[in-house]
Design an enzyme around this catalytic site. Sequence first.
Site, short mmCIF file in Angstrom:
data_model
loop_
_atom_site.label_atom_id
_atom_site.label_comp_id
_atom_site.label_asym_id
_atom_site.label_seq_id
_atom_site.Cartn_x
_atom_site.Cartn_y
_atom_site.Cartn_z
N ASP A 50 -2.70 0.85 0.17
CA ASP A 50 -2.15 -0.32 0.85
C ASP A 50 -3.19 -0.80 1.85
OD1 ASP A 50 0.70 -1.78 1.34
OD2 ASP A 50 -0.44 -1.69 3.20
N TYR A 54 -1.12 -9.14 10.62
CA TYR A 54 -0.12 -8.07 10.73
C TYR A 54 -0.13 -7.47 12.14
CZ TYR A 54 1.03 -7.84 5.75
OH TYR A 54 1.49 -8.12 4.49
N ARG A 100 4.75 -0.87 -8.79
CA ARG A 100 5.58 -2.07 -8.79
C ARG A 100 6.62 -2.07 -9.90
NH1 ARG A 100 4.14 -6.14 -5.11
NH2 ARG A 100 6.18 -7.08 -5.16
N ARG A 110 -1.53 -5.31 -8.23
CA ARG A 110 -0.30 -4.53 -8.10
C ARG A 110 0.13 -3.94 -9.43
NH1 ARG A 110 2.87 -8.71 -4.09
NH2 ARG A 110 1.72 -8.24 -2.20
N ARG A 170 7.57 8.24 -7.20
CA ARG A 170 7.63 7.83 -5.79
C ARG A 170 8.98 8.12 -5.15
NH1 ARG A 170 5.90 3.40 -3.14
NH2 ARG A 170 7.30 4.28 -1.59
#
Length: 355
Positions: free
Chosen positions: A87, A162, A42, A38, A51
Amino acid sequence: MSANLSPAGKQPTATYDSAFLRACRREPVPHTPVWFMRQAGRSLPEYRKVREGIGMLDSCMRPELVTEITLQPVHRHGVDAAIYFSDIVVPLKAIGIDLDIKPGIGPVVERPIRTRADLARLRDLTPEDVSYVTEAYRLLTRELGATPLIGFAGAPFTLASYLVEGGPSRNHEHTKALMYGDPQLWADLLDRLADITAAFLKVQIEAGASAVQLFDSWVGALAPADYRRSVLPASVKVFEAVAGYGVPRIHFGVGTGELLGPMGEAGADVVGVDWRVPLDEAVRRVGPGKALQGNLDPAVLFATPEAVRAKAREVLDAAAGLEGHIFNLGHGVLPSTDPDALTRLVDHVHTETAR
């Protein structure tokens, strides 16, 4: 084509002799290489700026933005490898699964997959589904030069969790209910996800990834016997599918101290270790013939610089007898981490291990 070899498969590319790839191959290194999970985003203010107003999945599909974010920690921290900004649910979104990444929650699946009929929604992934990934790799490898670029994907178990839960879960009750209650459907689900994961990794390797990491973020929820029976075959399938490319393969999970033995059997060249198990003990559990990656507790970075150096020294001392060691955190960079603490840590590890 491997990022480590020429098209003829004979002459090494610029990344071949990098400290990171040498450590993956358990060869002598000029210093212990460092990168952070990460690290692409982050904690960086420049990441938050670019972003702003752009959703996570949308960000992953913009090659120029992906390139900028992936390069940010390389430029700021001087890490020994970049990791592709993406991701683990990107390939699921690419094949049409109705999901989104909700701020403060994580991936949320509109219609969870819990029946055999639901398997039909998991079609094969093609390179055309993720053409933006290939384009971003083209831009990145040109910019990175001799700095290796790590590709990654979510492991079948974590993706299944998930999909079955419908989002992040503390107890994985629906996942375990399916795994125990309908083992054949579970096996078929993981096998399908292994194919999708392998296809996603192949796209990245063929586009220029120097190494790949398989993230099994939630597998620490399982007992070793359940892991061997219900998860290991799918992970083996993924690693075997990309073995012929010749790029190092890294396997990482969280809370996997009791699983390091079977995880070491899955086929990776490097096994990631979280902060709960010292590296000198982890190497005993993993077994010979593997490099190790890790394993400073990410929360240590909130302590004083002196304390961070002391804890980093403990990691390096525990790694002293390893054939190959890549310094990393035991999990991802926490969002409120001071970026300067990461820069200082990279410099400290490089200085302390210079040979």
